[in-house]
Design an enzyme around this catalytic site. Structure first.
Site, short mmCIF file in Angstrom:
data_model
loop_
_atom_site.label_atom_id
_atom_site.label_comp_id
_atom_site.label_asym_id
_atom_site.label_seq_id
_atom_site.Cartn_x
_atom_site.Cartn_y
_atom_site.Cartn_z
N ARG A 109 0.86 -1.18 0.00
CA ARG A 109 0.00 0.00 0.00
C ARG A 109 0.90 1.23 0.00
NH1 ARG A 109 -3.82 1.98 5.02
NH2 ARG A 109 -1.96 3.20 5.57
N TYR B 140 -3.26 11.22 5.82
CA TYR B 140 -3.49 9.93 6.46
C TYR B 140 -2.38 8.94 6.10
CZ TYR B 140 -4.44 5.19 6.88
OH TYR B 140 -4.25 3.87 7.16
N ASP C 98 -5.29 3.75 0.29
CA ASP C 98 -6.40 3.97 1.21
C ASP C 98 -6.80 5.44 1.15
OD1 ASP C 98 -6.91 3.06 4.74
OD2 ASP C 98 -8.22 4.00 3.24
N HIS D 162 -9.38 6.62 2.73
CA HIS D 162 -9.75 6.86 4.14
C HIS D 162 -10.97 7.75 4.30
CE1 HIS D 162 -8.61 6.81 8.46
NE2 HIS D 162 -8.05 5.69 8.07
N GLU E 135 -9.25 2.03 -1.43
CA GLU E 135 -9.95 1.67 -0.19
C GLU E 135 -10.72 2.85 0.41
OE1 GLU E 135 -7.30 0.01 2.67
OE2 GLU E 135 -8.57 0.60 4.35
N GLU F 72 -13.73 -1.77 6.86
CA GLU F 72 -12.98 -1.94 8.11
C GLU F 72 -13.72 -1.36 9.31
OE1 GLU F 72 -9.38 0.27 7.00
OE2 GLU F 72 -9.83 1.60 8.67
N ARG G 125 -13.73 -5.56 3.74
CA ARG G 125 -12.62 -5.42 4.69
C ARG G 125 -12.99 -5.69 6.14
NH1 ARG G 125 -7.94 -3.80 4.54
NH2 ARG G 125 -7.95 -1.94 5.87
N GLU H 130 -4.39 -7.38 5.30
CA GLU H 130 -3.54 -6.25 5.68
C GLU H 130 -2.62 -6.68 6.82
OE1 GLU H 130 -5.70 -2.82 6.90
OE2 GLU H 130 -3.92 -1.59 7.16
N TRP I 168 -12.21 11.82 8.95
CA TRP I 168 -10.75 11.63 9.05
C TRP I 168 -10.33 10.42 8.29
CZ3 TRP I 168 -7.92 7.59 11.49
CH2 TRP I 168 -6.55 7.78 11.42
#
Ligand code: CS2
Ligand code: MG
Length: 402
Positions: free
Chosen positions: A147, A159, A210, A212, A236, A262, A283, A339, A402
């Site tokens: 990643r 991030y 990602d 995020h 992601e 996630e 995820r 991951e 975030w």
């Protein structure tokens, strides 16, 4: 066999972890991860005050019934605190069942479906050259998948940029750090990063990123299109997914694969995404989605729609979650990737484990159970130290994801 006692162990070897230990009247015990980054004591209190009293005296082998009892019996269903607590009980009960059987957990799920679990590492840097260099380091370590996250010109923070070496820990002591975000600066920058990574390292490895939760659907569509030349394994969390319908718009514009989940804690958080094939990877994790018991139901639904697993595995998921996840990953037929954000040596000392890394893969080992333990003496050396995840704001002060 009966559950004789259960208790939480809260420790902070560099970051906070909550571990549930369930001990039977025959001396066999199991442990489960109950860590929820930034809200750790909410879960330990939920377990100590509301769950554990209901467990004492129960047969630990009745995993499904205990799961149903805790998920439905509370009346108030779902949510990250509740489901992390249920996940910890579930992990510990599967650990006990496998230990009693004298088998590694994956054997109870259905045996190996592959020889090892392909993982991805976290390359990051303050700028493109540093990030390109970090990708090279992971490839040299044998990773098949990496990643990439980089600092964004014009923004002080972004991030996924590590403060240390191989580890990335976003939570900070004291009150939440406030970070400034600019979508425009990010969208103008991202394609340059991936172009540089592919030019430097070629196309013969999986490249992930990602986002995020930062973009609106149309912005995510723009990003996905701009990254198509770089053949990402996945983009992601391109947009917050409470509104699962919003992924439809992204899907209409880009073939860049999408991974989400996630922060999901229920099969209902991802049902529409999976059934409408709005994502390519789910995820959800053992610690967030109610343990092995619910995670394998999510995976079974995903299998019907050719959606593969890609479980979260950040440093704030303890080695207990990682160990349990690897047994799940070794078995699950529609596995995608795992991951693997390495833990610190202090964390590994608290959580001795059987899993090992070699040539881009993790192997759970064949110790009976999930293969992870906790050294309570070492854990006691690291008292809880409250920490929070950052908060993001736009340059005009607007509170942002975030
Ligand atoms: C990230 C995480 O690993 C990831 O994909 O989204 O680092 C996430 O920010 C943390 O787990 C939050 O605690
Ligand atoms: Mg993520």
């Amino acid at each position: 066999m009966k559950i004789e006692k259960a208790y939480c162990i809260v420790t902070c070897p560099g970051r906070n972890f909550v571990t549930l230990k369930i001990v039977t009247d025959e001396g066999v015990y199991g442990i489960g991860d109950a860590t929820l980054n930034g809200r750790e004591l909410a879960v330990s209190a939920y377990l100590e005050e509301h769950v554990i009293p209901c467990l004492i005296g129960r047969d630990p082998q009745q995993i499904e019934d205990i799961w149903q009892y805790l998920a439905k019996g509370a009346y108030w269903r779902r949510g990250p605190v509740t489901m992390s607590a249920i996940a910890a009980v579930d992990m510990a009960l599967w650990d006990i069942k496998a230990k009693v059987a004298g088998l590694p957990l994956y054997q109870l799920l259905g045996g190996k479906s592959r020889s090892g679990v392909m993982v991805y590492g976290h390359a990051n840097g303050r700028d493109i050259p540093e990030t390109v260099d970090a990708v090279g380091k992971y490839l040299d370590l044998g990773y098949k998948a990496v990643r990439a996250q980089a600092g964004i010109p014009g923004l002080e923070t972004a991030y996924g940029i590590a403060r240390g070496k191989l580890f990335y820990e976003p939570a900070t002591k004291g009150l939440p750090e406030e970070q400034i975000w600019s979508t425009e600066k990010y969208l103008n920058f991202a394609p340059k990063l991936f172009d540089a990574v592919r030019v430097a390292h070629g196309v013969d490895f999986h490249l992930l990123h990602d986002v995020h939760h930062r973009l609106t659907p149309i912005e995510a569509a723009r990003l996905g299109k701009s990254l198509e030349p770089y053949n990402l394994f996945w983009m992601e969390d391109p947009t917050p997914a409470e509104n699962q319908e919003s992924l439809r718009l992204i899907r209409q514009h880009t073939t860049t694969p999408i991974a989400i989940g996630e922060i999901f804690n229920s099969i209902h958080d991802c049902r529409e995404l999976i059934q409408n094939q709005l994502i390519d990877y789910i995820r959800t994790t053992v610690v967030r989605a109610g343990g092995i018991t619910q995670l394998r139901k999510i995976a079974a639904l995903a299998e019907l729609y050719q959606v593969r697993t890609g479980s979260h595995g950040a440093t704030d998921l303890s080695p207990v979650c990682m160990g349990s996840a690897l047994h799940f990953d070794l078995w699950v037929p529609n596995f995608g990737i795992q991951e693997y954000m390495r833990h610190t040596p202090e964390t590994d000392e608290v959580f001795p484990h059987a899993y090992s890394f070699a040539d881009g893969y993790l192997y759970p080992g064949d110790t009976p159970g999930h293969g992870v333990d906790i050294d309570e003496k070492v854990a006691a050396k690291y008292p809880y130290d409250r920490a929070y995840l950052p908060v993001a704001r736009l340059e005009d002060g607007t509170l942002w994801s975030w």
